[in-house]
Design an enzyme around this catalytic site. Structure first.
Site, PDB file in Angstrom:
ATOM      1  N   LYS A  61       0.884  -1.166   0.000  1.00 31.23           N
ATOM      2  CA  LYS A  61       0.000   0.000   0.000  1.00 31.23           C
ATOM      3  C   LYS A  61       0.923   1.218   0.000  1.00 31.23           C
ATOM      4  CE  LYS A  61      -4.104   1.929   0.217  1.00 31.23           C
ATOM      5  NZ  LYS A  61      -5.147   1.807  -0.825  1.00 31.23           N
ATOM      6  N   ASP A  99      -6.810 -15.787   3.140  1.00 29.09           N
ATOM      7  CA  ASP A  99      -8.184 -16.251   3.382  1.00 29.09           C
ATOM      8  C   ASP A  99      -9.023 -16.061   2.117  1.00 29.09           C
ATOM      9  OD1 ASP A  99      -7.778 -16.856   6.121  1.00 29.09           O
ATOM     10  OD2 ASP A  99      -9.757 -16.058   6.647  1.00 29.09           O
ATOM     11  N   ASP A 139      -2.305 -12.211   5.625  1.00 27.81           N
ATOM     12  CA  ASP A 139      -3.348 -12.872   6.412  1.00 27.81           C
ATOM     13  C   ASP A 139      -4.681 -12.758   5.685  1.00 27.81           C
ATOM     14  OD1 ASP A 139      -4.643 -14.060   8.684  1.00 27.81           O
ATOM     15  OD2 ASP A 139      -5.266 -12.055   9.307  1.00 27.81           O
TER      16      ASP A 139
HETATM   17  C1  IPM Z   1      -3.610 -17.239  10.334  1.00 28.47           C
HETATM   18  C2  IPM Z   1      -4.506 -16.872  11.488  1.00 28.47           C
HETATM   19  C3  IPM Z   1      -3.667 -16.231  12.592  1.00 28.47           C
HETATM   20  C4  IPM Z   1      -3.017 -14.990  12.017  1.00 28.47           C
HETATM   21  C5  IPM Z   1      -4.435 -15.909  13.873  1.00 28.47           C
HETATM   22  C6  IPM Z   1      -5.147 -17.116  14.438  1.00 28.47           C
HETATM   23  C7  IPM Z   1      -3.563 -15.272  14.916  1.00 28.47           C
HETATM   24  O1  IPM Z   1      -5.528 -16.038  11.057  1.00 28.47           O
HETATM   25  O2  IPM Z   1      -2.695 -18.052  10.537  1.00 28.47           O
HETATM   26  O3  IPM Z   1      -3.842 -16.751   9.230  1.00 28.47           O
HETATM   27  O4  IPM Z   1      -3.616 -13.916  12.016  1.00 28.47           O
HETATM   28  O5  IPM Z   1      -1.891 -15.097  11.536  1.00 28.47           O
HETATM   29 MG    MG Z   2      -5.606 -15.773   8.957  1.00 29.20          MG
END
Ligand code: IPM
Ligand code: MG
Length: 351
Positions: free
Chosen positions: A186, A246, A242
């Site tokens: 960013k 996802d 992170d």
């Molecule tokens: C991940 C999870 C962790 C993170 C959490 C559970 C602390 O979301 O491994 O992606 O944020 O890294």
């Molecule tokens: Mg995560």
């Protein structure tokens, strides 16, 4: 091969049991020792990363982790919460390189919420920096200002050497793939990531064969949904990685399919599914163990240099899917809905 097995909380124990089953079926010379982490660590030792668990992990060649976290611990002081155990073990073991491959198995094209033509053939490697950034930056905390109002503070920071070492991991991986690295930042707003971009550009001089591109994180989030196949290797910081990992997991049908490896500079690693502990699914034998089983394959590949057995596991997962076995998260009409343990059995049978 010494493996520390840390099942953790929620669905952690059931998914890890399946990966252990698969590793045992390979008849390798491995010793596996279990220890508690997260809420489980807090229960037995009052600490989400008990000393004995940390020592076991330090002495091991690799760590196999389930997941940590449960709502019932959300009211504990922050340093006692399960997530702290995970963040601390990453930091203590210096596991700065988090590899999260988002790979679509052809059998699951219809399980993705995206159109099959958008995701079919998808193969992205997300390289996430794991021991720096706003996750660890100081100052941090919640304090009360002079006017009595509370303020929350976290600090995004990266130094050059941290950026360079994760950049190197990404470029090295790209050299073994399609030689494209997209660095996500960013830089238009945040100086920490402006430096990130500069260092990536400097580093790219050492990798003339690799095509480096840059993308702002908001655009990257959009492009992952619009045209995900444009990506080969994505490299980014802790918080962006992170979030984007996802997002990328849903391209593959389910977050239950996404494994991960977290490596130090010597390829010692911790291997865990990218998903969380899903306490609502715990103990019901419905969780998808494939991300954990595929993490065990990554362990064989990256820490034990055993590409043959890594591929054996991956092929067995493919075969179990081809035979129609599906946990509820990836189930579609006409396939065979099975539980967590049965999916583990199907992979073992396919080995
Ligand atoms: C991940 C999870 C962790 C993170 C959490 C559970 C602390 O979301 O491994 O992606 O944020 O890294
Ligand atoms: Mg995560």
């Amino acid at each position: 091969m010494k493996i520390a097995v840390l099942p953790g909380d929620g669905i952690g124990p059931e998914i890890v049991a399946q990966a252990v089953k698969v590793l045992n079926a390979l008849n390798l010379e491995i010793s596996m020792t279990e220890a508690p982490i997260g809420g489980a660590g807090y229960e037995v030792a009052g600490d989400p990363l008990p000393d004995a668990t940390l020592q076991l992990a330090k002495d091991a060649d690799a760590v196999l982790l389930g997941a940590v976290g449960d709502w019932k611990y959300d009211k504990l002081e922050r340093h006692l919460r399960p997530e702290r155990g995970l963040l601390r073990i990453r930091k203590e073991l210096n596991l700065f390189a988090n590899l999260r491959p988002a790979l679509l198995y052809p059998e699951l094209a219809s399980a993705s919420t995206l159109k099959p033509e958008v995701v079919s053939g998808l193969d992205i490697m997300i390289v996430r920096e794991l021991t720096g950034d706003i996750y660890f930056g100081q100052p941090r905390g919640i304090s009360t200002l002079e006017n009595g109002e509370r303020e929350g503070v976290n600090t995004m920071r990266y130094n050059e050497s941290e950026i360079r070492r994760i950049g190197r991991v990404a470029f090295d991986i790209a050299m073994k793939r399609n030689k494209k690295v997209c660095s996500v930042d960013k830089a238009n707003v945040l100086e920490a990531t402006e430096l990130w971009r500069q260092v990536m550009i400097e580093l790219s001089a050492e990798y003339p064969e690799v095509e480096l591109s840059h993308m702002y994180v908001d655009n990257a989030a959009m492009q992952l949904i619009r045209a995900p196949k444009q990506f080969d290797v994505m490299v980014t910081g802790n918080i962006f990685g992170d979030i984007l990992s996802d997002e990328a997991s849903m391209l593959t049908g389910s977050i239950g399919m996404l494994p991960s490896a977290s490596l130090d500079a010597n390829n010692k690693g911790m291997y865990e599914p990218s998903h969380g502990s899903a306490p609502d699914l715990a103990g019901k034998n419905v969780a998808n163990p494939l991300a954990t089983i595929l993490s065990a394959a990554m362990m064989l590949r990256y820490t034990f240099n055993d590409e043959a057995n890594a591929q054996r596991i991956e092929s067995a997962v493919k075969k179990a899917l081809a035979l129609g076995f599906r946990t509820p998260d990836i189930w579609t009409e006409g396939t065979n809905k099975v539980g967590c343990a049965e999916m583990g059995d199907a992979v073992v049978a396919s080995l």
